[in-house]
Design an enzyme around this catalytic site. Structure first.
Site, PDB file in Angstrom:
ATOM      1  N   TYR A  17      11.213 124.617  41.601  1.00 29.43           N
ATOM      2  CA  TYR A  17      12.206 124.204  42.597  1.00 29.43           C
ATOM      3  C   TYR A  17      13.424 123.523  41.980  1.00 29.43           C
ATOM      4  CZ  TYR A  17       8.437 124.995  45.947  1.00 29.43           C
ATOM      5  OH  TYR A  17       7.442 125.561  46.698  1.00 29.43           O
ATOM      6  N   HIS A  22      17.869 123.195  47.723  1.00 31.06           N
ATOM      7  CA  HIS A  22      17.229 122.076  48.425  1.00 31.06           C
ATOM      8  C   HIS A  22      17.125 120.839  47.528  1.00 31.06           C
ATOM      9  CE1 HIS A  22      15.761 121.359  52.350  1.00 31.06           C
ATOM     10  NE2 HIS A  22      14.502 121.695  52.226  1.00 31.06           N
ATOM     11  N   TYR A  68       7.179 116.530  48.192  1.00 35.10           N
ATOM     12  CA  TYR A  68       7.770 117.685  48.852  1.00 35.10           C
ATOM     13  C   TYR A  68       8.649 117.179  49.990  1.00 35.10           C
ATOM     14  CZ  TYR A  68       4.989 120.690  45.946  1.00 35.10           C
ATOM     15  OH  TYR A  68       4.443 121.299  44.850  1.00 35.10           O
ATOM     16  N   ASN A  70       9.351 117.764  53.139  1.00 27.45           N
ATOM     17  CA  ASN A  70       8.923 117.436  54.503  1.00 27.45           C
ATOM     18  C   ASN A  70       8.145 116.136  54.602  1.00 27.45           C
ATOM     19  OD1 ASN A  70      10.025 119.942  54.853  1.00 27.45           O
ATOM     20  ND2 ASN A  70       8.175 120.905  55.638  1.00 27.45           N
ATOM     21  N   ASN A 116      14.689 118.338  57.210  1.00 26.44           N
ATOM     22  CA  ASN A 116      13.277 117.943  57.248  1.00 26.44           C
ATOM     23  C   ASN A 116      12.959 116.695  56.436  1.00 26.44           C
ATOM     24  OD1 ASN A 116      12.485 119.923  59.055  1.00 26.44           O
ATOM     25  ND2 ASN A 116      12.138 121.423  57.446  1.00 26.44           N
TER      26      ASN A 116
END
Length: 193
Positions: A17, A22, A68, A70, A116
Site C-alpha cells: 500500500y 490512500h 488499516y 477504516n 473512512n
C-alpha cells in the site's frame, strides 16, 4: 488558537500500500519526520508508528496508525487521550477524493466527509481537529473509488501531489506556533507550478 502538537498521517500499513493514493497522509508525515530528523518507530501500545521531536522549537508528536484506514480511531483516540492532546491541537493529514491532485487544503472541524479513516475518529474525539486534505482526484464513478484510492497514481499526478505536500511541509512551522489562520491562508492559496 492552539499550537499543533500531534500530527497524524492516515494510510494503510504494508509495502503493497506504500505508494497508493490512500497513503497520502503517511507520505506527508514521513516527509515531515525526515525534514526535522524525527525518528518514528513501532509503538504497539497504540497500534502505530510514532515519534516525538522538535519542530521550530516546539515539542511535537507524530503518529502513523498501523490499523488499516477504516480502524484509524483505534490508534489515534487512545494516543491522544494518553498524552492528553486536545482535538484542537491535532492535525490529521489524509487523502481527499473530492480535490484534484496538486490541490491541498487545511480545514478546521467538520464531519468525516465520507473518508473512512476520519469516520472512525470523529465519533470519539469530536470534529474540532484540523485536517490537511491532500487531493488525489475522483475516478468519476462510485464503483471505481476503491480501486482508485488503492491504486498507484501515474507519475504526472504523483508529481502534482508531491508538490502540494512540499508546500504544506513549508508551512508546518506556522501550525506548531499556533498560527493556524495564517497557515490556512498560505496552504489553501497553493497552485501547482
Amino acid at each position: 488558537m492552539s499550537n499543533i502538537s500531534l500530527i497524524v498521517g492516515l494510510g494503510n500499513p504494508g509495502s503493497e500500500y506504500a505508494q497508493t493514493r490512500h497513503n497520502a497522509g503517511f507520505w506527508f508525515v514521513e516527509q515531515l519526520a525526515d525534514k526535522y530528523g524525527i525518528t518514528i518507530k513501532n509503538d504497539p501500545k497504540f497500534h502505530g508508528i510514532s515519534g516525538r521531536g522538535n519542530i521550530e522549537g516546539h515539542d511535537v508528536r507524530l503518529l502513523l496508525p498501523m490499523t488499516y484506514m477504516n480502524r484509524s480511531g483505534q490508534s489515534v483516540v487512545p494516543f491522544s487521550k494518553f498524552y492528553q492532546i486536545a482535538p484542537e491541537a491535532i492535525l490529521i493529514a489524509h487523502d481527499e477524493l473530492d480535490m484534484n491532485p496538486g490541490v491541498i487544503r487545511l480545514k478546521t472541524g467538520g464531519g468525516h466527509g465520507g473518508h473512512n479513516g476520519l469516520r472512525d475518529i470523529v465519533p470519539h474525539i469530536g470534529p474540532n481537529f484540523h485536517r490537511l486534505r491532500i487531493g488525489i482526484g475522483h475516478p468519476g464513478s462510485k464503483e471505481r473509488v476503491s480501486g482508485h484510492v488503492l491504486g498507484k497514481a501515474p507519475s504526472s499526478e504523483q508529481s502534482l501531489m508531491d508538490g502540494a505536500i512540499d508546500h504544506a511541509l513549508s508551512k508546518v512551522k506556522l501550525l506548531v506556533q499556533g498560527q493556524v489562520p495564517q497557515a490556512m491562508n498560505q496552504i489553501n492559496a497553493y497552485k501547482p507550478a
